[in-house]
Design a protein around this motif. Structure first.
Motif, short mmCIF file in Angstrom:
data_model
loop_
_atom_site.label_atom_id
_atom_site.label_comp_id
_atom_site.label_asym_id
_atom_site.label_seq_id
_atom_site.Cartn_x
_atom_site.Cartn_y
_atom_site.Cartn_z
N ARG A 1 -7.53 0.99 -0.61
CA ARG A 1 -6.23 1.66 -0.59
C ARG A 1 -5.52 1.47 -1.92
O ARG A 1 -5.58 0.42 -2.54
CB ARG A 1 -5.36 1.09 0.53
CG ARG A 1 -5.98 1.10 1.92
CD ARG A 1 -6.13 2.51 2.48
NE ARG A 1 -6.69 2.50 3.83
CZ ARG A 1 -5.94 2.53 4.94
NH1 ARG A 1 -4.62 2.57 4.85
NH2 ARG A 1 -6.52 2.52 6.12
N ASP A 2 -4.80 2.52 -2.32
CA ASP A 2 -3.93 2.43 -3.49
C ASP A 2 -2.67 1.65 -3.12
O ASP A 2 -2.20 1.71 -1.97
CB ASP A 2 -3.52 3.81 -3.98
CG ASP A 2 -4.68 4.61 -4.54
OD1 ASP A 2 -5.74 4.01 -4.80
OD2 ASP A 2 -4.53 5.83 -4.72
N SER B 1 -4.74 1.64 -8.41
CA SER B 1 -5.75 2.41 -7.70
C SER B 1 -6.78 1.51 -7.03
O SER B 1 -7.26 0.55 -7.63
CB SER B 1 -6.45 3.35 -8.70
OG SER B 1 -7.44 4.12 -8.05
N ARG B 2 -7.08 1.81 -5.76
CA ARG B 2 -8.09 1.08 -4.99
C ARG B 2 -7.87 -0.43 -5.12
O ARG B 2 -8.78 -1.18 -5.41
CB ARG B 2 -9.49 1.47 -5.49
CG ARG B 2 -9.84 2.93 -5.23
CD ARG B 2 -11.16 3.32 -5.89
NE ARG B 2 -12.25 2.43 -5.50
CZ ARG B 2 -12.97 2.56 -4.39
NH1 ARG B 2 -12.70 3.55 -3.54
NH2 ARG B 2 -13.95 1.73 -4.12
N ASN B 3 -6.67 -0.85 -4.83
CA ASN B 3 -6.29 -2.24 -5.08
C ASN B 3 -6.56 -3.17 -3.90
O ASN B 3 -6.75 -4.36 -4.09
CB ASN B 3 -4.80 -2.30 -5.43
CG ASN B 3 -4.33 -3.68 -5.78
OD1 ASN B 3 -4.81 -4.28 -6.73
ND2 ASN B 3 -3.39 -4.21 -5.01
N GLN C 1 0.85 -1.19 0.00
CA GLN C 1 0.00 0.00 0.00
C GLN C 1 0.89 1.25 0.00
O GLN C 1 1.96 1.26 0.60
CB GLN C 1 -0.93 -0.02 1.20
CG GLN C 1 -1.94 -1.16 1.15
CD GLN C 1 -2.84 -1.23 2.36
OE1 GLN C 1 -3.06 -0.24 3.04
NE2 GLN C 1 -3.37 -2.42 2.64
N THR C 2 0.44 2.28 -0.68
CA THR C 2 1.29 3.44 -0.91
C THR C 2 1.68 4.18 0.36
O THR C 2 2.67 4.91 0.38
CB THR C 2 0.61 4.43 -1.88
OG1 THR C 2 -0.69 4.77 -1.36
CG2 THR C 2 0.45 3.81 -3.26
N VAL D 1 0.93 2.92 -9.95
CA VAL D 1 -0.01 2.87 -8.83
C VAL D 1 -1.22 2.03 -9.24
O VAL D 1 -1.81 2.24 -10.30
CB VAL D 1 -0.47 4.29 -8.43
CG1 VAL D 1 -1.56 4.22 -7.36
CG2 VAL D 1 0.71 5.11 -7.92
#
Length: 347
Positions: A177-178, A167-169, A145-146, A165
């Motif tokens: 979370r990204d 996104s919304r993974n 997570q970033t 990235v």
């Protein structure tokens, strides 16, 4: 290949890696109590699964003690278990195609007293070396997570590179979370985004391959040397592959893909770069066309998740009027007449 194993109590654990003070060993049934202890610790859950996750012994058994293609291990420090690590073969991440023999890995140190001591970096390095040397992994990926700066720094210290990235993974503690897609590539290709500095050598390359830099397909006419894309160089600084693309209103279109060295994963790596570019630009669909004779391209793209969506009869015959150097006979002595449409949706 990694051998599968079951979790009978009489089966000895397998030591995969033995270091001076650190080792990695496959899990046994008795290890369920160590994992349960770690995954009921809020300090650990904050980083690994989320503090809202409830782990019981049954959940540990159903999540970790299954017969599948994952290799699950405990991390030992001076013969005491301190954490968990797993690795597994991967074909794609969020729809992004990966080269053959790619692997994913996840891990955590379950004893917080061993955090911030460089142990994570040592363990990840050990597993990366094991996967490359023993399992012949070509690419290793992780998706932290970033916000997890400590993990990201650890992976970068080992040699992982942030690629894009996602996104919304991952759903973590009540919200999406990204994540970063981070890659460790065991092959020494230097892949660069195409810029103006590449234009002269690309003009020469495309002219030698296709007779000119002009590409005529049903979606338009393109100067390949001026398109966006990626170029791959080998250790000697010589071009070994190029991919070009065009960003349309709702999708990315691949215009060309040339791998100058076969069976080395160059095409797969270039395609991976383009698919990541599509996601980073908010596109979830990729399109391309190939000709009816190009059986190699059909195999390659379909293995990467692309689907045939249409046939444009006589499209190449029409393009040949504008570009007479398009050959009439192609691969395998097949007459070239038609375009085949392929598309892929990225998750």
């Amino acid at each position: 290949m990694i051998s599968k194993y079951d979790f009978r109590k009489d089966e000895p654990m397998i030591t995969l890696i033995e270091g001076t003070d650190l080792s990695v060993r496959t899990i046994k049934t008795e290890d369920e109590l160590h994992i349960l202890k770690w995954l009921t610790n809020d300090e650990v859950l904050a980083y690994y699964e989320g503090r809202d996750k409830i782990y019981t012994i049954d959940k540990v058994r159903s999540d970790f003690f299954v017969d599948d293609n994952e290799t699950r291990c405990l991390i030992y420090k001076d013969n005491s278990p301190i954490g968990y690590i797993q690795f597994y073969p991967l074909n794609e991440v969020c729809g992004i195609s990966l080269p053959v023999n790619s692997y994913g890995m996840d891990q955590f140190i379950g004893e917080p007293t061993y955090w911030n001591k460089g142990i994570g970096t040592k363990i990840v390095t050990m597993i990366v070396n094991y996967l490359i040397e023993k399992v012949e992994a070509s690419l290793i990926v992780m998706d932290p997570q970033t916000w997890n700066k400590r993990a990201i720094t650890c992976y970068e210290n080992v040699g992982f590179e942030r690629k894009c990235v996602l996104s919304r993974n991952e759903f973590h503690e009540g919200e999406w979370r990204d994540c970063y897609l981070m890659v460790y590539d065991s092959h020494a290709y230097n892949i660069q985004r195409i810029g103006k500095e590449h234009q002269v050598e690309l003009q020469k390359l495309f002219t030698s391959l296709w007779g000119s830099t002009e590409m005529v397909i049903t979606s338009g006419e393109y100067d390949l040397s001026k398109l966006e894309g990626y170029i791959a160089y080998n250790k000697m600084g010589l071009i070994c592959g190029v991919i070009t693309f065009h960003l349309n209103e709702n999708f990315l279109e691949i215009i060309s893909l040339d791998s100058l060295v076969g069976n080395n994963g160059i095409g797969s790596r270039l395609l991976m770069e383009v698919e990541m570019t599509a996601l980073m630009n908010g596109f979830h669909e990729i399109a391309l066309v190939t000709t009816n004779d190009n059986l190699h391209a059909l195999r390659f793209y379909q293995r990467k998740g692309y689907r045939l969506t249409g046939v444009k009869l006589n499209a190449v015959d029409q393009a040949r009027v504008q570009k007479p150097e398009i050959p009439e006979i192609g691969y395998h002595q097949i007459p070239i007449h038609d375009e085949l449409d392929l598309r892929k949706s990225l998750v």
